[in-house]
Write a protein that holds these residues in place. Structure first.
Motif, PDB file in Angstrom:
ATOM      1  N   VAL A  71     -53.332 -20.945 -20.242  1.00 21.34           N
ATOM      2  CA  VAL A  71     -53.620 -20.910 -21.691  1.00 21.34           C
ATOM      3  C   VAL A  71     -54.155 -19.541 -22.089  1.00 21.34           C
ATOM      4  O   VAL A  71     -53.720 -18.959 -23.081  1.00 21.34           O
ATOM      5  CB  VAL A  71     -54.630 -22.017 -22.079  1.00 21.34           C
ATOM      6  CG1 VAL A  71     -55.113 -21.837 -23.513  1.00 21.34           C
ATOM      7  CG2 VAL A  71     -53.996 -23.389 -21.925  1.00 21.34           C
ATOM      8  N   ILE A  72     -55.082 -19.017 -21.296  1.00 21.07           N
ATOM      9  CA  ILE A  72     -55.692 -17.722 -21.633  1.00 21.07           C
ATOM     10  C   ILE A  72     -54.634 -16.615 -21.655  1.00 21.07           C
ATOM     11  O   ILE A  72     -54.623 -15.770 -22.552  1.00 21.07           O
ATOM     12  CB  ILE A  72     -56.820 -17.375 -20.630  1.00 21.07           C
ATOM     13  CG1 ILE A  72     -57.951 -18.415 -20.714  1.00 21.07           C
ATOM     14  CG2 ILE A  72     -57.381 -15.977 -20.868  1.00 21.07           C
ATOM     15  CD1 ILE A  72     -58.607 -18.536 -22.059  1.00 21.07           C
ATOM     16  N   ASP A 114     -45.568 -38.426 -19.207  1.00 18.92           N
ATOM     17  CA  ASP A 114     -44.746 -37.234 -18.961  1.00 18.92           C
ATOM     18  C   ASP A 114     -45.693 -36.027 -18.842  1.00 18.92           C
ATOM     19  O   ASP A 114     -46.058 -35.399 -19.838  1.00 18.92           O
ATOM     20  CB  ASP A 114     -43.765 -37.047 -20.113  1.00 18.92           C
ATOM     21  CG  ASP A 114     -42.784 -35.911 -19.862  1.00 18.92           C
ATOM     22  OD1 ASP A 114     -43.104 -35.005 -19.060  1.00 18.92           O
ATOM     23  OD2 ASP A 114     -41.702 -35.924 -20.461  1.00 18.92           O
ATOM     24  N   GLU A 115     -46.093 -35.709 -17.610  1.00 16.86           N
ATOM     25  CA  GLU A 115     -47.121 -34.681 -17.394  1.00 16.86           C
ATOM     26  C   GLU A 115     -46.671 -33.304 -17.881  1.00 16.86           C
ATOM     27  O   GLU A 115     -47.455 -32.541 -18.427  1.00 16.86           O
ATOM     28  CB  GLU A 115     -47.493 -34.621 -15.915  1.00 16.86           C
ATOM     29  CG  GLU A 115     -48.197 -35.876 -15.447  1.00 16.86           C
ATOM     30  CD  GLU A 115     -48.655 -35.797 -14.005  1.00 16.86           C
ATOM     31  OE1 GLU A 115     -48.581 -34.697 -13.417  1.00 16.86           O
ATOM     32  OE2 GLU A 115     -49.087 -36.828 -13.471  1.00 16.86           O
ATOM     33  N   ASP A 134     -48.614 -31.356 -20.775  1.00 20.60           N
ATOM     34  CA  ASP A 134     -49.270 -30.068 -20.547  1.00 20.60           C
ATOM     35  C   ASP A 134     -48.739 -29.010 -21.512  1.00 20.60           C
ATOM     36  O   ASP A 134     -49.475 -28.133 -21.967  1.00 20.60           O
ATOM     37  CB  ASP A 134     -49.060 -29.615 -19.097  1.00 20.60           C
ATOM     38  CG  ASP A 134     -50.018 -30.342 -18.153  1.00 20.60           C
ATOM     39  OD1 ASP A 134     -50.740 -31.244 -18.621  1.00 20.60           O
ATOM     40  OD2 ASP A 134     -50.043 -30.006 -16.959  1.00 20.60           O
ATOM     41  N   ASP A 135     -47.447 -29.095 -21.798  1.00 20.35           N
ATOM     42  CA  ASP A 135     -46.847 -28.181 -22.760  1.00 20.35           C
ATOM     43  C   ASP A 135     -47.512 -28.367 -24.135  1.00 20.35           C
ATOM     44  O   ASP A 135     -47.903 -27.398 -24.798  1.00 20.35           O
ATOM     45  CB  ASP A 135     -45.348 -28.489 -22.832  1.00 20.35           C
ATOM     46  CG  ASP A 135     -44.593 -27.453 -23.626  1.00 20.35           C
ATOM     47  OD1 ASP A 135     -45.038 -26.297 -23.625  1.00 20.35           O
ATOM     48  OD2 ASP A 135     -43.573 -27.805 -24.252  1.00 20.35           O
ATOM     49  N   GLU A 155     -49.755 -31.961 -32.911  1.00 21.34           N
ATOM     50  CA  GLU A 155     -48.733 -31.361 -32.038  1.00 21.34           C
ATOM     51  C   GLU A 155     -47.784 -32.447 -31.525  1.00 21.34           C
ATOM     52  O   GLU A 155     -46.575 -32.245 -31.472  1.00 21.34           O
ATOM     53  CB  GLU A 155     -49.395 -30.646 -30.857  1.00 21.34           C
ATOM     54  CG  GLU A 155     -50.114 -29.364 -31.224  1.00 21.34           C
ATOM     55  CD  GLU A 155     -49.170 -28.277 -31.725  1.00 21.34           C
ATOM     56  OE1 GLU A 155     -48.044 -28.179 -31.209  1.00 21.34           O
ATOM     57  OE2 GLU A 155     -49.562 -27.550 -32.661  1.00 21.34           O
ATOM     58  N   PHE A 156     -48.366 -33.573 -31.140  1.00 18.08           N
ATOM     59  CA  PHE A 156     -47.550 -34.670 -30.623  1.00 18.08           C
ATOM     60  C   PHE A 156     -46.616 -35.201 -31.712  1.00 18.08           C
ATOM     61  O   PHE A 156     -45.428 -35.439 -31.466  1.00 18.08           O
ATOM     62  CB  PHE A 156     -48.454 -35.786 -30.101  1.00 18.08           C
ATOM     63  CG  PHE A 156     -47.707 -37.011 -29.676  1.00 18.08           C
ATOM     64  CD1 PHE A 156     -46.903 -36.984 -28.534  1.00 18.08           C
ATOM     65  CD2 PHE A 156     -47.770 -38.184 -30.406  1.00 18.08           C
ATOM     66  CE1 PHE A 156     -46.191 -38.112 -28.151  1.00 18.08           C
ATOM     67  CE2 PHE A 156     -47.066 -39.310 -30.017  1.00 18.08           C
ATOM     68  CZ  PHE A 156     -46.280 -39.278 -28.895  1.00 18.08           C
TER      69      PHE A 156
END
Lengths: 114, 176
Positions: free
Chosen positions: A34-35, B43-44, B48-49, B82-83
């Protein structure tokens, strides 16, 4: 209808199960990613709405002060365009670009705010 | 002394300190990613995205954070948006969600199956998106009903109803 009565024990057990099912997610390099992906925090970014509004007001004042001349030029352009004068049409390109920029600025500002 | 969220936010606002923001990411990456994993049905990669997008948006919009609320509530609100945006973009995924948001529509998981006990994760996936979001935020991440309503941009009554319905379904499916 729920067949089982809503016993406090059942409610507690459900909340325990839910809490238990939620374990911590290991960082595994996420914070570092992220950074690295953070965009630069430009000081102009925060001032963009102010700059944009000032530019818009300035433009509006100029248009108000020169509305008669601008109307005359527009009429000339339209009449010349009717005769196929491409030079006059080319002169309109900067105006079109300016209007396009204005629209793009408004859209990007709206997207940024959301 | 560990700096508070408000102090870290102030440092980022004043000097754009990426280390201060990094500390905020470290503190909240687990709940945000956990929440998004639940919303994306485990859905990892996608979660994470979305979590990364959430923190980048938070970095850009930190000026709009109001200190009277919790930083985590504000983050969950961004994550929810975002989702939602991802769902809108991915119409096929939306269709899939709408087809399987209710376990009772699936015969194999209906209440009639004797002796069937669902895993908590499976049961959560069976809730509608609104019910799942409300239950996960309040029962797993400790938000109050008011905070969940704020994060989900939904009326308080709707959030309470979704939690009640979601819990009723979970109790039935988990045979509690």
């Amino acid at each position: 209808m729920n067949e089982k009565p809503d016993f406090p024990e059942a409610r507690d057990l459900l909340e325990l199960l839910l809490a238990d099912a939620h374990g911590p997610v290991p960082d595994a390099g996420f914070t570092a990613r992220v950074i690295v992906a953070l965009p630069p925090r430009g000081t102009l970014l925060g001032l963009r709405p102010v700059l944009f509004a000032a530019a818009w007001l300035g433009g509006a004042v100029i248009v108000a002060l020169h509305s008669h001349e601008l109307l005359g030029v527009t009429a000339d352009v339209l009449s010349q365009a009717g005769r196929g004068n491409s030079a006059m049409l080319l002169a309109c390109v900067p105006v079109a670009v300016g209007l396009g920029s204005l629209v793009w600025g408004l859209i990007s500002l709206a997207c940024e705010e959301h | 002394v560990t700096p508070s969220d408000a102090e870290l936010v102030a440092r980022v606002r004043q000097s754009g300190d990426p280390n201060a923001f990094g500390e905020l990411v470290r503190r909240y990456q687990s709940p945000v990613r956990g929440f998004l994993r639940q919303m994306t049905r485990g859905d990892e990669s996608q979660a994470d995205d979305l979590a990364q997008e959430t923190f980048i948006r938070a970095w850009r919009r930190l000026h709009s954070f109001r200190a009277e609320g919790r930083f985590s509530t504000w983050l969950f609100g961004i994550a929810t948006n975002e989702f939602r945006q991802r769902l809108r973009r991915d119409r096929r995924r939306l269709d899939r969600e709408s087809q399987t948001t209710d376990l009772e529509s699936e015969p194999s998981l209906a209440a009639g199956a004797p002796g069937l006990r669902l895993d908590v994760h499976e049961a959560l996936m069976g809730l509608s998106l609104a019910e799942r979001a409300a239950v996960v935020l309040c029962c797993q991440h400790g938000l109050t009903h008011e905070e969940a309503a704020q994060a989900l941009e939904a009326p308080l009554g709707t959030v309470k109803t979704n939690i009640l319905r979601g819990k009723e379904k979970l109790r039935r499916w988990l045979q509690l």
